[in-house]
Design an enzyme around this catalytic site. Structure first.
Site, PDB file in Angstrom:
ATOM      1  NE  ARG A 181       6.902  -1.150 -11.821  1.00 54.66           N
ATOM      2  CZ  ARG A 181       6.032  -0.925 -10.851  1.00 54.66           C
ATOM      3  NH1 ARG A 181       6.326  -1.278  -9.619  1.00 54.66           N
ATOM      4  NH2 ARG A 181       4.876  -0.357 -11.089  1.00 54.66           N
ATOM      5  NE  ARG A 214       9.318   1.830  -8.444  1.00 57.95           N
ATOM      6  CZ  ARG A 214       8.036   1.764  -8.028  1.00 57.95           C
ATOM      7  NH1 ARG A 214       7.765   1.566  -6.757  1.00 57.95           N
ATOM      8  NH2 ARG A 214       7.043   1.907  -8.862  1.00 57.95           N
ATOM      9  NE  ARG A 231       2.457   3.566 -12.468  1.00 59.06           N
ATOM     10  CZ  ARG A 231       3.666   3.336 -11.948  1.00 59.06           C
ATOM     11  NH1 ARG A 231       4.736   3.891 -12.450  1.00 59.06           N
ATOM     12  NH2 ARG A 231       3.773   2.534 -10.909  1.00 59.06           N
ATOM     13  CE  LYS A 241       0.235   1.406  -3.486  1.00 57.54           C
ATOM     14  NZ  LYS A 241       0.831   2.468  -4.310  1.00 57.54           N
TER      15      LYS A 241
END
Ligand code: AMP
Length: 195
Positions: A139, A127, A150, A13
């Site tokens: 992160r 990532r 999640r 996204k």
């Protein structure tokens, strides 16, 4: 043109929202980015959000609804915006509907970016590795254990938004497992159709 990009964590996204921002002048509104900025700046919201985000749980609806409502009021959003990571449950979706009515704005379409869960794990792993190589930091929520949580939250709380927006006649689904350019093309075609 105001739209929502809906999809599981790692579905792409953010990447697609950034492209739309560059190519179409729409403003990317990522609640995740805004919350990370608040954490980095050490604001009260950031302090409240940090632990919740590290676990992969959802920050309170009141916080994210307030952040989005304030941001949509900024003049740059007049050209149109892309909601990325918001809404994430039905209460947020209803709050969004209400605030848009109050502000005299409308949601034009909701695009679901579909990606199989196995691929999401591969992407989050990549990532994290890329971020570590580029910046030396990762992160806190880009790890397998947090991703599992999640995804569970996505399935339980966010996926029910698909029928919610389908009932409004706004939902379009695209295959997010193709190369970034092909996904961008599919999204672009939908935007052109609606325009
Ligand atoms: P994201 O970058 O969209 O994956 O968001 C990272 C984290 O920020 C999420 O796992 C949540 O803890 C928090 N967050 C982002 N957007 C929302 C939202 N709309 N509602 C609640 N929490 C959110």
């Amino acid at each position: 043109m105001n739209l929502i990009l809906l999809g599981a964590p790692g579905a792409g996204k953010g990447t697609q929202a950034e492209r739309l921002q560059t190519e179409r002048g729409l403003v990317q509104l990522s609640t995740g980015d805004m919350l990370r900025a608040a954490v980095a700046a050490g604001t009260e919201t950031g302090r409240k959000a940090k632990e919740i985000m590290d676990r992969g749980d959802l920050v309170s609806d009141a916080i994210v609804v307030g952040i989005i409502s304030d941001r949509i009021d900024q003049p740059d959003c007049g050209k149109g915006f892309i909601l990325d990571g918001f809404p994430r449950n039905e209460a947020q979706a209803r709050a969004l509907d209400e605030m848009l009515v109050e502000k005299g704005k409308e949601l034009d379409l909701v695009i679901e970016v579909q990606v199989d869960e196995k691929i999401l794990f591969d992407r989050i792993r990549n990532r994290a590795a890329e971020s570590a190589a580029a910046t030396g930091s990762v992160r806190a929520d880009d790890n397998e254990e947090t991703l599992r949580n999640r995804l569970e939250i996505y399935r339980a709380q966010t996926a029910p938004l698909l029928p919610y927006y389908k009932a409004q006649g706004k939902l379009h689904s695209i295959n997010g497992m193709q190369p970034v350019d092909s996904v961008a093309k599919q999204i672009g075609a939908l935007l052109d159709e609606v325009k």
